[in-house]
Design an enzyme around this catalytic site. Structure first.
Site, short mmCIF file in Angstrom:
data_model
loop_
_atom_site.label_atom_id
_atom_site.label_comp_id
_atom_site.label_asym_id
_atom_site.label_seq_id
_atom_site.Cartn_x
_atom_site.Cartn_y
_atom_site.Cartn_z
CB SER A 14 -15.36 -17.12 68.06
OG SER A 14 -15.00 -16.48 66.86
CE LYS A 60 -12.95 -17.81 65.07
NZ LYS A 60 -12.90 -16.36 65.21
CE1 TYR A 114 -14.14 -20.17 61.25
CE2 TYR A 114 -15.77 -18.94 59.99
CZ TYR A 114 -14.90 -19.03 61.06
OH TYR A 114 -14.78 -17.98 61.93
CE1 TYR A 155 -14.34 -12.82 68.74
CE2 TYR A 155 -15.69 -12.01 70.54
CZ TYR A 155 -15.51 -12.85 69.46
OH TYR A 155 -16.49 -13.72 69.11
CB VAL A 188 -20.50 -13.09 67.10
CG1 VAL A 188 -19.18 -12.34 67.00
CG2 VAL A 188 -20.64 -14.16 66.04
#
Ligand code: GLU
Length: 309
Positions: free
Chosen positions: A65, A68, A193, A245, A263
């Protein structure tokens, strides 16, 4: 204040290592389950010649993540705010990163923010390039420039492992396609992705990326602009509101550093106009954040007064 990073980091790593036993490595992406749950590492970059690093800081891990943040910066550089925020919102969520719930309950069906999976998929669909190879080459070039490490690439095994098991992300993408948030082939998007998430770095690369974000998007060694100041500001704000998160609120209170976790157990931290921090600790808490990594950031923030609040 005189910083004794070397000695301090050694002590901090030893203090937080015990927390690795209370977390679990992610296994919903099978290749990630091979990580050693007891690893914990940190690197700090303050713009001088080398990083200050401790623990298993040479280990490579995938961005997951954390990518992102980088695709968001790239999409904003490609298209500007209007186009990007037409597809994805700016609000934090109390839901898990892979939740589909808000897509259905919010009309129009637009992902709440770019740090959750639905939002990240929408942002990734915007990255410019004729083919996935071209898109990935652009993203890799961007990551290499931000970290000053030309060797960075993606881990094929991790990408394949996620692609083969990404049914939840596929369902998010199909849902958004049905509601015209996305267009194009869903598996093509998933291919990009999962490769984006599988970009492989070490703690020192992350610390340098954090440093560039902290310093208005400037190259860590050569102080020329890689990310426009306004986009670096915007991205850091998302890191504060949504970076950890659905633990971002507590993290802001306890640590107060713009940060993004993944993660794989990585966390990038960017202290505005200060240090860049790279953390690795694959044992995760139930929300997906590195247990030892969170503790380490809390110690760093307290010791060096790093909270922005
Ligand atoms: N590739 C992971 C996924 O989409 C990233 C999740 C994360 O690091 O939060 O599930």
């Amino acid at each position: 204040m005189v910083c004794r990073y070397e000695e301090d980091l050694k002590v901090m790593i030893e203090k937080v290592r015990k927390y690795t036993g209370s977390g679990n490595v992610a296994d919903y992406i099978p290749a990630l389950s091979k990580a050693n749950p007891h690893d914990v590492a940190v690197a700090i970059f303050d713009g001088s010649d080398t990083c200050f690093s401790e623990g298993e800081y040479r280990k490579l891990f995938t961005l997951q993540s954390i990518s992102k943040v980088l695709t968001l910066a790239l999409a904003l550089m490609d298209y500007g705010e209007e186009v990007v925020f037409n597809k994805v919102g700016m609000e934090p969520t109390g839901d898990p990163f892979n939740s589909i719930a808000k897509l259905e309950s919010h009309i129009p069906s637009k992902p709440l923010n770019p740090m959750i999976n639905a939002g990240a998929l929408a942002v990734s669909s915007l990255i410019k390039g004729g083919t996935n190879e071209e898109k990935l080459a652009r993203l890799l070039q961007f990551v290499r420039e931000l970290s000053g490490n030309e060797k960075i690439n993606f881990n094929k095994e991790v990408a394949k492992s996620e692609f083969e098991t990404a049914d939840l992300n596929r369902s998010l993408a199909y849902f958004m396609k049905q509601h015209h948030v996305l267009s194009g082939d869903v598996d093509e998007l998933l291919d990009f992705y999962t490769k984006q998430c599988a970009i492989e770095v070490d703690c020192e690369d992350l610390a340098k990326i954090g440093y560039a974000l902290a310093h208005h998007g400037e190259h860590p060694n050569d102080s020329y602009s890689i990310i426009p100041t306004e986009i670096a500001r915007l991205v850091k704000t998302f890191m504060v509101t949504c970076g950890m998160y659905n633990a971002s609120g507590e993290f802001a209170i306890r640590v107060g550093i713009p940060a993004k976790s993944g993660v794989s157990g990585g966390i990038v931290g960017a202290v505005p106009c200060g240090i860049g921090i790279g953390i690795y600790g694959p044992a995760l808490d139930e929300k997906g954040n590195s247990v030892a990594g969170m503790k380490l950031l809390e110690l760093l923030s307290t010791q060096y007064h790093l909270s922005i609040f």
